[in-house]
Design a protein around this motif. Structure first.
Motif, PDB file in Angstrom:
ATOM      1  N   ALA A  49      92.138  73.812  41.615  1.00  0.00           N
ATOM      2  CA  ALA A  49      92.215  74.920  40.344  1.00  0.00           C
ATOM      3  C   ALA A  49      91.120  76.062  40.674  1.00  0.00           C
ATOM      4  CB  ALA A  49      91.680  74.297  39.122  1.00  0.00           C
ATOM      5  N   LEU A  50      90.150  75.695  41.400  1.00  0.00           N
ATOM      6  CA  LEU A  50      89.047  76.789  41.752  1.00  0.00           C
ATOM      7  C   LEU A  50      89.835  77.655  42.592  1.00  0.00           C
ATOM      8  CD1 LEU A  50      85.967  74.494  42.709  1.00  0.00           C
ATOM      9  CD2 LEU A  50      86.091  76.121  40.839  1.00  0.00           C
ATOM     10  N   ALA A  51      90.733  77.107  43.711  1.00  0.00           N
ATOM     11  CA  ALA A  51      91.190  77.891  44.755  1.00  0.00           C
ATOM     12  C   ALA A  51      92.212  79.102  44.002  1.00  0.00           C
ATOM     13  CB  ALA A  51      92.009  76.969  45.656  1.00  0.00           C
ATOM     14  N   ALA A  52      93.180  78.793  43.030  1.00  0.00           N
ATOM     15  CA  ALA A  52      94.096  79.567  42.482  1.00  0.00           C
ATOM     16  C   ALA A  52      93.071  80.679  41.670  1.00  0.00           C
ATOM     17  CB  ALA A  52      95.017  79.145  41.767  1.00  0.00           C
ATOM     18  N   ALA A  85      93.346  82.200  33.074  1.00  0.00           N
ATOM     19  CA  ALA A  85      93.444  80.836  33.225  1.00  0.00           C
ATOM     20  C   ALA A  85      94.714  80.493  34.239  1.00  0.00           C
ATOM     21  CB  ALA A  85      94.006  80.394  31.788  1.00  0.00           C
ATOM     22  N   ALA A  86      94.711  81.210  35.263  1.00  0.00           N
ATOM     23  CA  ALA A  86      95.687  80.947  36.372  1.00  0.00           C
ATOM     24  C   ALA A  86      95.368  79.954  37.292  1.00  0.00           C
ATOM     25  CB  ALA A  86      95.870  82.311  37.051  1.00  0.00           C
ATOM     26  N   GLY A  87      94.255  79.202  37.298  1.00  0.00           N
ATOM     27  CA  GLY A  87      93.955  77.925  38.184  1.00  0.00           C
ATOM     28  C   GLY A  87      94.354  76.798  37.589  1.00  0.00           C
ATOM     29  N   VAL A  88      94.432  76.410  36.479  1.00  0.00           N
ATOM     30  CA  VAL A  88      94.857  75.298  35.815  1.00  0.00           C
ATOM     31  C   VAL A  88      96.162  74.695  36.042  1.00  0.00           C
ATOM     32  CG1 VAL A  88      94.737  73.959  33.616  1.00  0.00           C
ATOM     33  CG2 VAL A  88      93.040  75.822  33.840  1.00  0.00           C
TER      34      VAL A  88
END
Length: 453
Positions: free
Chosen positions: A267-270, A288-291
């Motif tokens: 999630a951190l990566a995205a 919210a694009a990492g979730v």
């Protein structure tokens, strides 16, 4: 209440970060206004001598940190969110560098720094308002007022809902959705697929190919993010964390705490890729694009989920996202981060439950639990950048989604007392009651505390 008619690929859109309302929507506005200019009579185009762009509300308060001027100029130069490269916005980092805008027979020089940050408090119809004006002297040749309403969706003064097909199974609430499922002996993904095909005219194969492309872009964001190191753009000097977190998870063979570290890392990566202005998928927004990418990566790499299960899970997640957007909001400028990371976590919990084979009641329960524990979450980005607390908040949203799935799938379904419709109503009411200072303005909360230190 009218039924949901949003397409899956309107909710899940590909484009540059760091904020769908601040980059994807404005990029589309810039592209659209240039199209309108080129439709003007030739004498008006040739007479034009200036272009004015004004930003209001959250776009004014945090637009610089979110890259809004760069996104607008990129759109005016012909970029569209779903077709631009990951580094599209990087060429506009110099605020004073001018570019020639092609009006059709004439060019006008324009630079990101020429965009005017106007009033934060205003009377326009939406917090995220943009005004574009083409002038000759004091005379306005063309004007359009745009609203970036969250998730990359764009509206304007006089906008009308485009004509589209009617959903086969119309619904505006989870209660109505479940009634269709029971009455027609359908599974949730089958209903959403049937509606998508009816609304857009796409075939089942086209929908599946589109979903596979969405999954691939999400996976690429995670892959890029867990390999990238260094400091993110902007004055905060925030160090990327995903690669370190992933390395620690790998050392622990992704077991026990290592499994949770992996979810956090993905999630951190995205989210870090989003903060860098690179290509992500709104799910439901860039902020919210990492979730959901983190969850998809975990399902595929660690839980053995098949591509068909991921597609079906995404369709179930979209059903939840549609309801949140339809009955509350997915815009941080309207309801705070409960509408962004909160909704992403809600969609993610439903995605996990459905991809793991659970039917709609466990799926709804998982979604409700995730949303319930994001209610009241403010949007208070430090310095107007989608970095602190946004990136770690995505990781927390992914972990909360997984935990909501664990609770919903472990306990008896009958234990659940609050349904999703009630939680969405609570989110809408909380958003209405929330002070505007906590809605993507960087004027309060952590954003203010950080600057006072």
């Amino acid at each position: 209440m009218p039924p949901v008619t949003t397409s899956v690929f309107e909710l899940l859109k590909i484009g540059p970060g760091p904020s769908s309302s601040h980059t994807i929507g404005p990029m589309r506005a810039g592209f659209d206004f240039m199209h309108l200019i080129r439709e003007l009579p030739e004498p008006d185009r040739l007479a034009a001598d200036s272009l004015e762009v004004r930003l209001f509300g959250s776009l004014s308060a945090t637009g610089e940190g979110h890259g809004t001027p760069r996104a607008i100029l990129s759109g005016m130069l012909g970029s569209q969110p779903d077709a631009c490269s990951s580094d599209t916005l990087e060429q506009f980092m110099d605020r004073d560098r001018t570019f020639d805008l092609d009006l059709g027979g004439k060019t006008l020089p324009f630079a990101p720094g020429m965009i005017i940050m106007d009033a934060i408090q205003h009377e326009y119809a939406h917090p995220n308002t943009m005004i574009f004006r083409l002038r000759t002297g004091d005379r306005v040749l063309l004007e359009r007022i745009y609203y970036s309403v969250g998730g990359g969706f764009l509206r304007w003064e006089g906008w009308e809902e485009p004509e589209r097909g009617e959903p086969v199974y119309p619904y505006a609430t989870m209660a109505e959705l479940k009634a269709h499922l029971r009455a027609n002996s359908l599974r949730l993904h089958e209903l959403i697929l049937a509606n998508e095909m009816a609304i857009t005219g796409a075939s089942e194969e086209e929908v599946n190919l589109g979903l596979d492309h969405i999954v691939a872009v999400m996976e690429q964001a995670v892959e890029s993010g867990i390999q990238a190191t260094g400091v993110l753009p902007g004055p905060i000097g925030l160090q990327r964390k995903a690669a370190v977190m992933y390395a620690r998870a790998k050392q622990e063979y992704f077991q026990g705490p290592g499994f949770l570290k992996a979810i956090n890392a993905y999630a951190l990566a995205a989210s870090e890729e989003n903060a860098a202005g690179h290509c992500v998928v709104t799910a439901p927004t860039c902020g919210a694009a990492g979730v959901i990418p983190g969850i998809l990566f975990m399902l595929k790499r660690h839980m053995g989920s098949l591509q068909t299960e991921l597609r079906e899970g995404l369709l179930a997640a979209c059903a939840i996202g549609f309801l949140c957007k339809h009955n509350a909001s997915i815009s941080g400028a309207e309801v705070g981060c409960q509408g962004e990371v909160g909704v992403a976590s809600t969609m993610g919990a439903a995605l996990i439950a459905y991809a793991r084979g659970y039917r709609f009641q466990v799926t709804e329960n998982a979604a409700e639990i995730a949303l319930e524990h994001h209610l009241g979450l403010t949007c208070d980005p430090v310095g107007g950048f989608v970095q602190i607390p946004c990136i770690e908040r995505n990781a927390m949203g992914a972990v909360k989604a997984f935990n909501a799935y664990l609770i919903a799938s472990t306990l008896d379904e009958s234990y659940q007392k609050v349904d999703l419709d009630k939680a969405i109503r609570a989110m809408a009411q909380t958003g209405r009651d929330m002070s505007n200072k906590y809605k993507e303005t960087s004027e309060a909360g952590l954003a203010l505390s950080f600057t006072e230190c």
